[in-house]
Design a protein around this motif. Structure first.
Motif, PDB file in Angstrom:
ATOM      1  N   GLU A  44      40.788  30.546  51.181  1.00 14.67           N
ATOM      2  CA  GLU A  44      39.820  29.484  51.699  1.00 14.67           C
ATOM      3  C   GLU A  44      40.033  28.064  51.253  1.00 14.67           C
ATOM      4  OE1 GLU A  44      35.958  30.626  50.299  1.00 14.67           O
ATOM      5  OE2 GLU A  44      36.001  32.746  51.398  1.00 14.67           O
ATOM      6  N   GLY A  45      40.750  27.851  50.068  1.00 12.92           N
ATOM      7  CA  GLY A  45      41.063  26.677  49.493  1.00 12.92           C
ATOM      8  C   GLY A  45      42.416  26.126  49.705  1.00 12.92           C
ATOM      9  N   ASP A  46      42.593  25.078  49.053  1.00 12.15           N
ATOM     10  CA  ASP A  46      43.928  24.502  48.827  1.00 12.15           C
ATOM     11  C   ASP A  46      44.107  23.985  47.438  1.00 12.15           C
ATOM     12  OD1 ASP A  46      46.287  23.559  49.630  1.00 12.15           O
ATOM     13  OD2 ASP A  46      45.521  21.559  50.457  1.00 12.15           O
ATOM     14  N   TYR A  47      44.632  24.758  46.511  1.00 13.59           N
ATOM     15  CA  TYR A  47      44.867  24.577  45.250  1.00 13.59           C
ATOM     16  C   TYR A  47      46.554  24.062  44.920  1.00 13.59           C
ATOM     17  CZ  TYR A  47      40.502  26.776  44.958  1.00 13.59           C
ATOM     18  OH  TYR A  47      39.206  27.130  45.074  1.00 13.59           O
ATOM     19  N   ASP A  48      46.646  23.385  43.862  1.00 11.25           N
ATOM     20  CA  ASP A  48      48.121  22.783  43.523  1.00 11.25           C
ATOM     21  C   ASP A  48      48.483  23.911  42.456  1.00 11.25           C
ATOM     22  OD1 ASP A  48      47.968  20.415  44.954  1.00 11.25           O
ATOM     23  OD2 ASP A  48      46.300  19.931  43.799  1.00 11.25           O
ATOM     24  N   LEU A  49      47.659  24.620  41.801  1.00 14.94           N
ATOM     25  CA  LEU A  49      48.194  25.435  40.833  1.00 14.94           C
ATOM     26  C   LEU A  49      47.168  26.371  40.428  1.00 14.94           C
ATOM     27  CD1 LEU A  49      50.625  24.858  37.876  1.00 14.94           C
ATOM     28  CD2 LEU A  49      48.334  25.695  37.113  1.00 14.94           C
ATOM     29  N   VAL A  50      47.319  27.618  39.953  1.00 13.73           N
ATOM     30  CA  VAL A  50      46.529  28.672  39.575  1.00 13.73           C
ATOM     31  C   VAL A  50      46.769  29.107  38.140  1.00 13.73           C
ATOM     32  CG1 VAL A  50      45.621  31.195  39.845  1.00 13.73           C
ATOM     33  CG2 VAL A  50      46.174  29.752  41.733  1.00 13.73           C
ATOM     34  N   LEU A  51      45.877  28.880  36.979  1.00 11.61           N
ATOM     35  CA  LEU A  51      45.945  29.597  35.770  1.00 11.61           C
ATOM     36  C   LEU A  51      45.418  30.985  35.941  1.00 11.61           C
ATOM     37  CD1 LEU A  51      44.716  26.202  34.130  1.00 11.61           C
ATOM     38  CD2 LEU A  51      46.974  27.411  33.754  1.00 11.61           C
ATOM     39  N   LEU A  52      46.014  32.048  35.468  1.00  9.94           N
ATOM     40  CA  LEU A  52      45.638  33.447  35.845  1.00  9.94           C
ATOM     41  C   LEU A  52      46.141  34.190  34.421  1.00  9.94           C
ATOM     42  CD1 LEU A  52      45.112  35.552  37.690  1.00  9.94           C
ATOM     43  CD2 LEU A  52      47.393  35.769  38.064  1.00  9.94           C
ATOM     44  N   ASP A  53      44.829  34.740  34.267  1.00  8.04           N
ATOM     45  CA  ASP A  53      44.604  35.439  32.983  1.00  8.04           C
ATOM     46  C   ASP A  53      45.463  37.011  33.497  1.00  8.04           C
ATOM     47  OD1 ASP A  53      44.113  37.088  30.667  1.00  8.04           O
ATOM     48  OD2 ASP A  53      41.896  37.386  31.185  1.00  8.04           O
ATOM     49  N   GLU A  54      46.273  37.618  32.295  1.00  8.52           N
ATOM     50  CA  GLU A  54      46.772  38.619  32.972  1.00  8.52           C
ATOM     51  C   GLU A  54      45.855  39.946  32.686  1.00  8.52           C
ATOM     52  OE1 GLU A  54      48.645  42.634  31.660  1.00  8.52           O
ATOM     53  OE2 GLU A  54      47.995  41.077  30.114  1.00  8.52           O
ATOM     54  N   ASN A  55      45.077  40.041  31.596  1.00  6.38           N
ATOM     55  CA  ASN A  55      44.329  41.104  31.406  1.00  6.38           C
ATOM     56  C   ASN A  55      42.976  40.963  31.752  1.00  6.38           C
ATOM     57  OD1 ASN A  55      43.506  43.875  30.150  1.00  6.38           O
ATOM     58  ND2 ASN A  55      43.464  42.846  28.020  1.00  6.38           N
ATOM     59  N   MET A  56      42.435  41.650  32.866  1.00  2.60           N
ATOM     60  CA  MET A  56      41.176  41.379  33.513  1.00  2.60           C
ATOM     61  C   MET A  56      40.895  43.055  34.117  1.00  2.60           C
ATOM     62  SD  MET A  56      41.340  37.972  35.729  1.00  2.60           S
ATOM     63  CE  MET A  56      42.435  38.599  36.709  1.00  2.60           C
ATOM     64  N   PRO A  57      39.583  43.052  33.960  1.00  2.20           N
ATOM     65  CA  PRO A  57      39.055  44.348  34.449  1.00  2.20           C
ATOM     66  C   PRO A  57      39.147  44.294  35.914  1.00  2.20           C
ATOM     67  CG  PRO A  57      37.062  43.034  33.719  1.00  2.20           C
ATOM     68  CD  PRO A  57      38.431  42.311  33.393  1.00  2.20           C
ATOM     69  N   GLY A  58      39.224  45.386  36.688  1.00  2.00           N
ATOM     70  CA  GLY A  58      39.282  45.450  38.037  1.00  2.00           C
ATOM     71  C   GLY A  58      41.047  45.361  38.564  1.00  2.00           C
ATOM     72  N   LEU A  59      41.207  44.102  39.163  1.00  2.00           N
ATOM     73  CA  LEU A  59      42.730  44.018  39.583  1.00  2.00           C
ATOM     74  C   LEU A  59      43.183  43.264  38.318  1.00  2.00           C
ATOM     75  CD1 LEU A  59      42.393  42.290  43.138  1.00  2.00           C
ATOM     76  CD2 LEU A  59      43.440  44.388  42.537  1.00  2.00           C
TER      77      LEU A  59
END
Length: 516
Positions: A44-59
């Protein structure tokens, strides 16, 4: 600086202070605690960068990463994790993450990765422009103080280094500033050559390495040490083009870079024959008249190179065997690769590669090629593309596994010409745009380097009254007849034969395979 960030972490509430820190610096931060929502937000959005945690429940972070990349292939993603396992790092890097941060992260770490992955281009551009502005005066002083050939080599290296940096990271005004400084440097260089060129030919005291010296200085000493040598001559190959290729070869070879000076005229007939013979053009004509071809003869001017090499080796009492190969197209390169092992049968293998010279002439004659190589940067880019996507790349891979020293050089460079100089001569005057020889030449003396006694400069004279003239800087010779058409056709083409840093100060490189 500002940008839109998406921060994905199942403990996002604990990172509120970090988000506030970034928002105070102008960043818009959107947060979510799971991979599913992150993927929807990316859609939906237009982001310049994603900070992504590696260890999360679910995906997991890696699963989320792959789906984000499917939706937004070019969106930079920074993986944030507590896990230091090497295989996880490899998987993340293989999935094309932009960066990798280990928890706990501090705000300045995050700010650094944002600068590196979002703002790098503008930061580099600003710093590059500032650096060149500061160096501009120093280059001008160096130009004024350049009193010998080594100083001119250093100055040319410096100008090329800035040219390569500024072409990617500067506005057009900064590029124009450098172009004018190069033009000024070439004017000073022409005065230097006019003053010293004859003494280079007649005195060993201030003589730089010149075309006839190349094999004696760079090839034969290695043969004397018992080394196998591959001598690669790329016709019409400039130093800036070498700098582009150097980055491609650095993983496979140790590079020993030098520059040397082409003789005048800076053209194949004179400079390359001088390399292979170890003689000046007049000496070739006197010692081997059957191998010298005059300007007005229809015979090819570089058809006797193998014989000239043999004569030079015989004259210097070199007993090593050698092979000679001329590679004018991809088919010739493929043919050499098919019989590559035959190179191991000889102590010296000479390869002449004509692509860049052919490209230069094609650019003059073809509107389409001129559009593809519209400026200096595009000209370099085509050279690099040719190297990467033809048999040349495979040739260097094979050479990196060969127990041999590779000496890579050229006979001359070329310069993009833009200023016409009117010349009048009879029908026997040669056609080159950067040098002329003939009788009764009429020209503005201040715009050329004139040689009225060619024998003093070891140049052949078809007639007793023959004179040579050489174009300076970015000038080219034009005839008064049909002048406007002629000037329009040849302006901004790449030519050689005259006096400029680009034509005369040229690469002499030794490559030693790292595999050895």
């Amino acid at each position: 600086m500002s940008a839109r960030l998406l921060w994905v972490d199942d403990e996002i509430d604990l990172l509120k202070a970090h988000c506030i820190f970034l928002e105070k610096r102008g960043y818009e931060v959107t947060t979510t605690s799971n991979g599913r929502d992150a993927i929807d937000l990316c859609k939906e959005g237009d982001y310049d960068l994603v900070l992504l945690d590696e260890n999360m429940p679910g995906l997991s972070g890696l699963e989320t990463l792959s789906q984000i990349k499917a939706v937004c292939p070019t969106l930079p993603v920074v993986m944030v994790t507590k896990n230091e396992a090497e295989d996880l790092m490899d998987q993340a890097i293989g999935a094309q993450i932009a960066d990798y941060l280990l928890k706990p992260v501090n705000p300045m770490q995050i700010l650094l990765t944002l600068k590196k992955n979002i703002h790098q281009r503008e930061i580099v551009q600003e710093q590059t422009q500032t650096g060149y502005r500061q160096d501009f005066a120093q280059i001008s002083l160096q130009m004024d103080d350049a009193r010998d050939t080594e100083a001119w080599k250093d100055l040319y290296r410096r100008l090329v280094a800035w040219e390569l940096q500024l072409e990617e990271n500067a506005d057009p005004a900064m590029g124009e500033m450098l172009r004018l400084q190069k033009e000024e440097a070439n004017a000073a260089f022409a005065k230097f050559v006019k003053k010293h060129y004859e003494s280079w030919l007649t005195s060993s005291a201030d003589r730089p390495t010149l075309s006839p010296d190349v094999m004696r200085h760079a090839v034969f000493p290695r043969l004397a040490e018992g080394r196998r040598v591959v001598f690669l001559v790329l016709d019409n190959f400039r130093y800036d083009q070498w700098r582009m290729l150097a980055a491609e070869l650095a993983d496979e070879f140790d590079l020993d870079e030098d520059l040397y000076y082409s003789i005048l005229p800076t053209s194949t007939q004179y400079a390359r024959n001088a390399i292979f013979s170890g003689l000046m053009p007049l000496q070739i004509k006197e010692k081997h008249p059957e191998l010298w071809v005059e300007e007005d003869e229809d015979e090819g001017k570089n058809l006797n190179e193998e014989a000239l090499i043999a004569h030079q080796m015989e004259r210097l009492h070199r007993k090593e065997s050698f092979s000679y190969h001329k590679l004018n197209d991809s088919a010739a390169v493929d043919h050499l690769l098919a019989g590559f092992n035959t190179l191991k049968q000889h102590s010296l293998n000479v390869l002449v590669i004509n692509f860049i010279d052919i490209l230069s002439h094609a650019r003059t004659e073809s509107r389409m090629v001129r559009e593809l190589a519209s400026n200096e940067a595009a000209y370099r880019s085509i050279t690099l593309s040719w190297f990467r996507h033809t048999g040349m790349r495979e040739l260097f891979r094979r050479l990196s596994a060969l127990d041999a020293d590779i000496v890579l050089t050229t006979d001359h460079g070329s310069i993009r010409v833009d200023s016409p100089t009117k010349v009048i001569g009879d029908r026997n005057v040669n056609t080159n745009l950067r040098y002329k020889l003939g009788r009764n030449l009429n020209y503005p003396a201040k715009e050329v380097f004139e040689i009225k006694e060619p024998k003093r400069f070891f140049l052949p004279t078809p007639n007793l009254s023959t004179a040579y003239i050489f174009a300076l800087g970015s000038r080219f010779f034009a005839y008064p007849n049909n002048y406007n058409y002629y000037v329009q056709y040849y302006r901004n083409t790449f030519q050689h034969g005259g006096i400029s840093m680009e034509e005369m100060i040229i690469p002499l490189i030794t490559l030693r395979p790292k595999a050895r």
